[in-house]
Design a protein around this motif. Structure first.
Motif, PDB file in Angstrom:
ATOM      1  N   ARG A  80       0.835  -1.196   0.000  1.00  0.00           N
ATOM      2  CA  ARG A  80       0.000   0.000   0.000  1.00  0.00           C
ATOM      3  C   ARG A  80       0.871   1.248   0.000  1.00  0.00           C
ATOM      4  O   ARG A  80       0.622   2.193  -0.769  1.00  0.00           O
ATOM      5  N   GLU A  81       1.916   1.254   0.816  1.00  0.00           N
ATOM      6  CA  GLU A  81       2.833   2.396   0.857  1.00  0.00           C
ATOM      7  C   GLU A  81       3.514   2.588  -0.501  1.00  0.00           C
ATOM      8  O   GLU A  81       3.620   3.719  -0.986  1.00  0.00           O
ATOM      9  N   VAL A  82       3.964   1.498  -1.089  1.00  0.00           N
ATOM     10  CA  VAL A  82       4.621   1.565  -2.397  1.00  0.00           C
ATOM     11  C   VAL A  82       3.650   2.105  -3.438  1.00  0.00           C
ATOM     12  O   VAL A  82       3.994   2.992  -4.224  1.00  0.00           O
ATOM     13  N   SER A  83       2.412   1.612  -3.434  1.00  0.00           N
ATOM     14  CA  SER A  83       1.443   2.075  -4.430  1.00  0.00           C
ATOM     15  C   SER A  83       1.128   3.554  -4.252  1.00  0.00           C
ATOM     16  O   SER A  83       1.000   4.286  -5.237  1.00  0.00           O
ATOM     17  N   GLN A  84       1.019   4.021  -3.029  1.00  0.00           N
ATOM     18  CA  GLN A  84       0.750   5.438  -2.795  1.00  0.00           C
ATOM     19  C   GLN A  84       1.894   6.305  -3.311  1.00  0.00           C
ATOM     20  O   GLN A  84       1.655   7.347  -3.929  1.00  0.00           O
ATOM     21  N   LEU A  85       3.114   5.860  -3.076  1.00  0.00           N
ATOM     22  CA  LEU A  85       4.267   6.616  -3.566  1.00  0.00           C
ATOM     23  C   LEU A  85       4.337   6.588  -5.093  1.00  0.00           C
ATOM     24  O   LEU A  85       4.664   7.595  -5.729  1.00  0.00           O
ATOM     25  N   GLU A 114      13.457   6.322  -5.745  1.00  0.00           N
ATOM     26  CA  GLU A 114      12.974   7.236  -4.714  1.00  0.00           C
ATOM     27  C   GLU A 114      12.161   6.505  -3.657  1.00  0.00           C
ATOM     28  O   GLU A 114      12.287   6.768  -2.463  1.00  0.00           O
ATOM     29  N   ILE A 115      11.327   5.566  -4.081  1.00  0.00           N
ATOM     30  CA  ILE A 115      10.535   4.775  -3.129  1.00  0.00           C
ATOM     31  C   ILE A 115      11.463   3.988  -2.210  1.00  0.00           C
ATOM     32  O   ILE A 115      11.271   3.965  -0.990  1.00  0.00           O
ATOM     33  N   ALA A 116      12.476   3.368  -2.786  1.00  0.00           N
ATOM     34  CA  ALA A 116      13.438   2.603  -1.981  1.00  0.00           C
ATOM     35  C   ALA A 116      14.114   3.499  -0.948  1.00  0.00           C
ATOM     36  O   ALA A 116      14.240   3.127   0.223  1.00  0.00           O
ATOM     37  N   ARG A 117      14.512   4.673  -1.368  1.00  0.00           N
ATOM     38  CA  ARG A 117      15.181   5.605  -0.453  1.00  0.00           C
ATOM     39  C   ARG A 117      14.234   6.056   0.652  1.00  0.00           C
ATOM     40  O   ARG A 117      14.593   6.033   1.835  1.00  0.00           O
ATOM     41  N   ARG A 118      13.019   6.419   0.289  1.00  0.00           N
ATOM     42  CA  ARG A 118      12.060   6.934   1.274  1.00  0.00           C
ATOM     43  C   ARG A 118      11.621   5.878   2.277  1.00  0.00           C
ATOM     44  O   ARG A 118      11.367   6.193   3.439  1.00  0.00           O
ATOM     45  N   LEU A 119      11.518   4.621   1.828  1.00  0.00           N
ATOM     46  CA  LEU A 119      11.086   3.547   2.735  1.00  0.00           C
ATOM     47  C   LEU A 119      12.261   2.787   3.359  1.00  0.00           C
ATOM     48  O   LEU A 119      12.041   1.855   4.134  1.00  0.00           O
ATOM     49  N   ALA A 120      13.469   3.177   2.982  1.00  0.00           N
ATOM     50  CA  ALA A 120      14.686   2.536   3.508  1.00  0.00           C
ATOM     51  C   ALA A 120      14.700   1.036   3.218  1.00  0.00           C
ATOM     52  O   ALA A 120      14.963   0.206   4.092  1.00  0.00           O
ATOM     53  N   ILE A 121      14.361   0.688   1.965  1.00  0.00           N
ATOM     54  CA  ILE A 121      14.414  -0.694   1.510  1.00  0.00           C
ATOM     55  C   ILE A 121      15.178  -0.728   0.187  1.00  0.00           C
ATOM     56  O   ILE A 121      15.432   0.318  -0.415  1.00  0.00           O
ATOM     57  N   SER A 122      15.548  -1.904  -0.266  1.00  0.00           N
ATOM     58  CA  SER A 122      16.311  -2.007  -1.503  1.00  0.00           C
ATOM     59  C   SER A 122      15.424  -1.796  -2.729  1.00  0.00           C
ATOM     60  O   SER A 122      14.198  -1.974  -2.670  1.00  0.00           O
ATOM     61  N   ILE A 123      16.047  -1.435  -3.827  1.00  0.00           N
ATOM     62  CA  ILE A 123      15.337  -1.269  -5.093  1.00  0.00           C
ATOM     63  C   ILE A 123      14.684  -2.591  -5.491  1.00  0.00           C
ATOM     64  O   ILE A 123      13.545  -2.608  -5.975  1.00  0.00           O
TER      65      ILE A 123
END
Length: 58
Positions: free
Chosen positions: A4-9, A18-27
């Motif tokens: 859900r967080e990924v889809s919103q971003l 950018e999503i990876a950076r903002r959520l502190a997870i890998s690409i």
């Protein structure tokens, strides 16, 4: 929850990087979430996801 967080971003215009950076997870983790999200929604691209989102808003 993370999908859900990924889809919103994504819908907000964020790139995979950018999503990876903002959520502190890998690409690669972002890509996996996107793949699962697409499968659950029956779409195969980000543009189809946007289309689905806009159709739901009508």
């Amino acid at each position: 929850e993370r999908e859900r967080e990924v889809s919103q971003l994504m819908l907000g215009g964020s790139s995979t990087k950018e999503i990876a950076r903002r959520l502190a997870i890998s690409i690669e983790t972002v890509r996996a979430h996107k793949k699962h999200l697409y499968a659950k929604l029956g779409v195969s691209s980000q543009s189809e996801l946007f289309s689905l989102f806009w159709q739901a808003r009508r």
